[in-house]
Scaffold this active site. Structure first.
Site, short mmCIF file in Angstrom:
data_model
loop_
_atom_site.label_atom_id
_atom_site.label_comp_id
_atom_site.label_asym_id
_atom_site.label_seq_id
_atom_site.Cartn_x
_atom_site.Cartn_y
_atom_site.Cartn_z
N ASP A 219 44.66 52.13 35.08
CA ASP A 219 43.79 52.97 35.91
C ASP A 219 43.73 54.38 35.31
O ASP A 219 44.75 55.06 35.22
CB ASP A 219 44.38 53.00 37.34
CG ASP A 219 43.65 53.97 38.24
OD1 ASP A 219 42.49 54.32 37.93
OD2 ASP A 219 44.25 54.38 39.26
N ASN B 30 41.79 56.98 36.45
CA ASN B 30 41.43 58.12 37.32
C ASN B 30 42.21 58.18 38.64
O ASN B 30 41.83 58.89 39.56
CB ASN B 30 39.92 58.10 37.60
CG ASN B 30 39.51 56.84 38.36
OD1 ASN B 30 40.33 55.94 38.55
ND2 ASN B 30 38.28 56.78 38.80
N ASP C 271 42.63 56.14 41.16
CA ASP C 271 42.18 55.57 42.44
C ASP C 271 42.89 54.26 42.76
O ASP C 271 42.55 53.57 43.73
CB ASP C 271 40.65 55.40 42.48
CG ASP C 271 40.16 54.38 41.46
OD1 ASP C 271 40.99 53.85 40.67
OD2 ASP C 271 38.95 54.09 41.43
N ASP D 270 40.38 50.26 35.27
CA ASP D 270 38.98 50.52 34.93
C ASP D 270 38.76 50.45 33.41
O ASP D 270 39.72 50.25 32.65
CB ASP D 270 38.54 51.88 35.48
CG ASP D 270 39.58 52.96 35.23
OD1 ASP D 270 40.00 53.10 34.08
OD2 ASP D 270 40.01 53.65 36.19
N ASP E 186 32.86 38.07 30.73
CA ASP E 186 32.88 36.87 31.56
C ASP E 186 31.45 36.63 32.04
O ASP E 186 30.79 37.56 32.49
CB ASP E 186 33.82 37.11 32.75
CG ASP E 186 34.59 35.87 33.15
OD1 ASP E 186 33.94 34.85 33.42
OD2 ASP E 186 35.83 35.93 33.20
N ASP F 180 32.20 31.10 33.23
CA ASP F 180 32.85 30.70 34.47
C ASP F 180 32.27 29.42 35.06
O ASP F 180 31.04 29.25 35.11
CB ASP F 180 32.65 31.85 35.48
CG ASP F 180 33.44 31.64 36.75
OD1 ASP F 180 34.68 31.67 36.69
OD2 ASP F 180 32.82 31.44 37.81
N GLU G 171 34.85 27.61 30.85
CA GLU G 171 35.77 27.07 31.85
C GLU G 171 35.12 25.79 32.32
O GLU G 171 34.12 25.82 33.04
CB GLU G 171 35.93 28.05 33.01
CG GLU G 171 37.02 27.60 33.95
CD GLU G 171 36.97 28.26 35.32
OE1 GLU G 171 38.02 28.44 35.91
OE2 GLU G 171 35.87 28.55 35.81
N HIS H 258 44.25 34.39 34.98
CA HIS H 258 44.21 35.09 36.28
C HIS H 258 44.14 34.13 37.46
O HIS H 258 44.14 34.59 38.60
CB HIS H 258 43.00 36.02 36.28
CG HIS H 258 41.71 35.26 36.19
ND1 HIS H 258 41.35 34.54 35.07
CD2 HIS H 258 40.72 35.06 37.09
CE1 HIS H 258 40.20 33.96 35.29
NE2 HIS H 258 39.79 34.25 36.50
N ASP H 259 44.02 32.83 37.21
CA ASP H 259 43.98 31.85 38.30
C ASP H 259 45.28 31.04 38.38
O ASP H 259 45.41 30.17 39.24
CB ASP H 259 42.83 30.84 38.06
CG ASP H 259 41.48 31.49 38.17
OD1 ASP H 259 41.34 32.50 38.87
OD2 ASP H 259 40.54 30.98 37.51
C1 NOJ Z 1 36.90 30.54 38.09
C2 NOJ Z 1 37.46 31.92 37.99
O1 NOJ Z 1 38.39 31.97 36.95
C3 NOJ Z 1 38.05 32.24 39.32
O2 NOJ Z 1 38.83 33.40 39.32
C4 NOJ Z 1 36.91 32.33 40.30
O3 NOJ Z 1 37.43 32.53 41.60
C5 NOJ Z 1 36.06 31.05 40.31
N1 NOJ Z 1 35.80 30.55 38.99
C6 NOJ Z 1 34.74 31.29 40.98
O4 NOJ Z 1 33.93 32.10 40.19
CA CA Z 2 40.39 53.63 38.42
#
Ligand code: NOJ
Ligand code: CA
Length: 574
Positions: free
Chosen positions: A22, A24, A26, A30, A99, A198, A255, A328-329
């Site tokens: 981050d 700034n 908040d 970013d 993405d 995605d 994906e 991230h999932d």
């Molecule tokens: C896959 C993404 O990696 C995930 O984070 C997202 O919630 C779903 N697709 C829906 O876009």
């Molecule tokens: Ca920020």
């Protein structure tokens, strides 16, 4: 794959922008924050970065709900900030991938707002609407509840495969497809290297919209049965490829969950729709396929080995693979794959080495290079991720106690990987000078970049050395381009061979805390790399220390035709 492609030599780092840095104060990461940290990535040896969505969005699903494809989310910065990031990254020979979220938009996208306002608007055709006073079928969305949401004030429903603020686009509409292709070109013209794409296997639906057999306590059926990998999807994917990606020297990583191995030739390789796809079969080995997080599956290292090797062999047949142990999932790989040894540095390193020397592009998710572990939250109120909240409720509905439901969410929550990146041990780990949007990982005072960068024996240093060895070391050709083949090993060891016409290197990773002995394929007697200590060879066998990884090279080349592999095949070298 006949010709080599530029992207085959990359090492990719995945950034979750909200939680990386981050600039700034908040509390939200970013674009400027990423630019400020480019030297960290350069020093690690990263050559390409994939940034999760940075577009304008109400952030119901942290940016996977886009309300304007051509604007940057104000909390992440401006288009100038993005251009500066691409330029500064370029100076460091780092490419930027974005993405691409084109199965759905946000319900706050002007196209959808217009479709809701006026059923006769051309934008109504951009989404999937069905008239009627009842839900058109019994499909369950990925984030829970029906895929159908009623349009306020009209006898009509719209479809969302994911959250209800993520209406699916209607790919059957050629005009809509044109708008998406124009947008894709617009971004590629800006000089980005390509896209991670995605949920792309969701774009074609079963147009009979028929009910499916219920598979949960809610009486609904998982929508993937009618919304994913449907016959005819290839027509859209081929068209998109020809109209957009083929016209640029770009890289695409889709994906694409659910693509059967027999169909891989359509997706990757010379004629594939994409450069690579992510295969999730080994990532999801701890939960029953297609069910909730409470349906845990016991598994062994041998199961992991079989799934990884089946994936590698299937992908190798057609093209290149995209290798990952986190994103991230997903939960943190340490907690998921190492379980009780998640905090043993040598175990973390053996896991890293095992996936890093596989054939294909290694993807590193932010914090993975520090050996971060899952967080433990004490109440469902502490979660931000919409999927975690849904899974908690589903587990309760399936009969779990609140404690059990929380336990399963803690194990699988997407928030595990979404905590702020710990840069140092000071307040909020140097991620922000304000208050982070989501709590830091508990262990950040000890596990942070400052404590590891340049420190001998740290996990970060290990990653850096491993990247260097793979990219620039004397066996680069074999480790980058060599074919792969599983080799026989004991139960807690994952072993494979990488080979070209000229070289052959066998890689062993011991996932147990015990010393084990492995038979060495003929002639592989020259140690070229190990995760710690020395490789101990005794005649025809290799002694692997607890959680040790070792690479041995063949003295003289003697390549024979590899045997066909299926998870049932014994692990024998020809
Ligand atoms: C896959 C993404 O990696 C995930 O984070 C997202 O919630 C779903 N697709 C829906 O876009
Ligand atoms: Ca920020």
């Amino acid at each position: 794959m006949v010709e080599r492609q530029w992207w085959q030599e990359e090492v990719v780092y995945q950034i979750y922008p909200k939680s990386f840095s981050d600039s700034n104060g908040d509390g939200i990461g970013d674009l400027k924050g990423i630019t400020e940290r480019l030297d960290y990535l350069k020093d690690l040896g990263i050559t390409m970065v994939w940034i999760c969505p940075i577009y304008q969005s109400p952030m119901d699903d942290n940016g996977y709900d886009i309300s304007d494809y051509k604007r940057i989310a104000p909390e992440y910065g401006t288009m100038e900030d993005l251009e500066e990031l691409v330029e500064e990254a370029g100076k460091r020979k780092i490419k930027i991938m974005l993405d691409l979220v084109i199965n759905h938009t946000s319900d706050e996208h002007p196209w959808f707002k217009e479709a809701l306002r006026d059923a006769d608007s051309p934008h109504h055709e951009d989404y999937i609407f069905k008239k009627g006073s009842r839900r058109p079928n019994n499909w369950r969305s990925v984030f829970g509840g029906s895929v159908w949401e009623k349009v306020p004030g009209r006898e009509e429903y719209y479809l969302h495969s994911f959250g209800k603020k993520q209406p699916d686009l209607n790919w059957e509409n050629a005009g809509l497809r044109e708008k998406l292709y124009e947008m894709i070109d617009w971004w590629l013209e800006k000089g980005i290297a390509g896209f991670r794409i995605d949920a792309i296997t969701f774009i074609k639906k079963d147009l009979t919209w028929r009910d499916r057999e219920a598979d949960g306590a809610d009486g609904l059926a998982q929508c993937t049965k009618g919304c994913r990998n449907q016959p005819g999807i290839g027509v859209f994917l081929q068209e998109m490829k020809e109209r957009t990606f083929d016209r640029y020297p770009c890289v695409t990583v889709a994906e694409a969950p659910g693509v059967p191995y027999e169909e891989l030739g359509e997706y990757i390789g010379e004629k594939g729709y994409f450069s690579m796809i992510f295969d999730f079969r080994y990532a999801d080995l701890d939960i029953a396929s297609g069910s909730g997080w409470s349906k845990r599956v016991p598994w062994t290292i041998k199961d992991l080995r079989d799934k990884i090797m089946a994936s590698q062999m299937a992908l190798q047949k057609w093209g290149w693979s995209a290798n990952f142990i986190e994103n991230h999932d997903q939960p943190r790989a340490t907690t998921k794959y190492l379980r009780e040894s998640q905090q043993e540095p040598e175990a973390v390193k053996t896991l890293a080495a095992m996936y890093f020397f596989l054939r294909g592009l290694p993807f590193i998710y932010q914090g993975q290079e520090l050996g971060m572990v899952n967080a433990k939250r004490d109440s469902i109120q502490e979660f931000n991720d919409i999927s975690s909240i849904d899974q908690y409720e589903r587990s309760l509905a399936e009969g779990c106690t609140p404690e059990e439901a929380l336990h399963y969410v803690n194990l699988r929550s997407r928030d595990n990987a979404r905590v702020p990146f710990p840069w140092e041990d000071g307040q909020y780990g140097g991620f922000t000078t304000g208050k982070p949007w989501i709590a830091m990982a508990e262990e950040y005072p000890a596990v942070n970049a400052k404590a590891q960068v340049g420190v001998e024996g740290s996990i970060h240093t290990f990653y850096k050395e491993m990247i260097y060895f793979r990219q620039k070391g004397p066996y680069r050709e074999c480790l980058l381009y060599g074919r792969i083949q599983p080799i026989e090993s004991s139960a807690d060891v994952i072993a494979y061979r990488r080979y070209t016409d000229k070289e052959s290197i066998c890689c062993w990773s011991n996932f147990s805390g015990q010393t084990v002995r492995e038979p060495v394929p003929k002639g592989h007697t020259e140690p070229v790399w190990q995760s710690y200590g020395k490789a101990v060879l005794q005649g025809e066998s290799l002694e692997l220390g607890p959680y040790q990884s070792v690479l041995l090279k063949q003295q003289e080349i003697r390549i024979k035709k590899p045997v066909a592999f299926s998870p049932q095949t014994p692990y024998n070298l020809p």
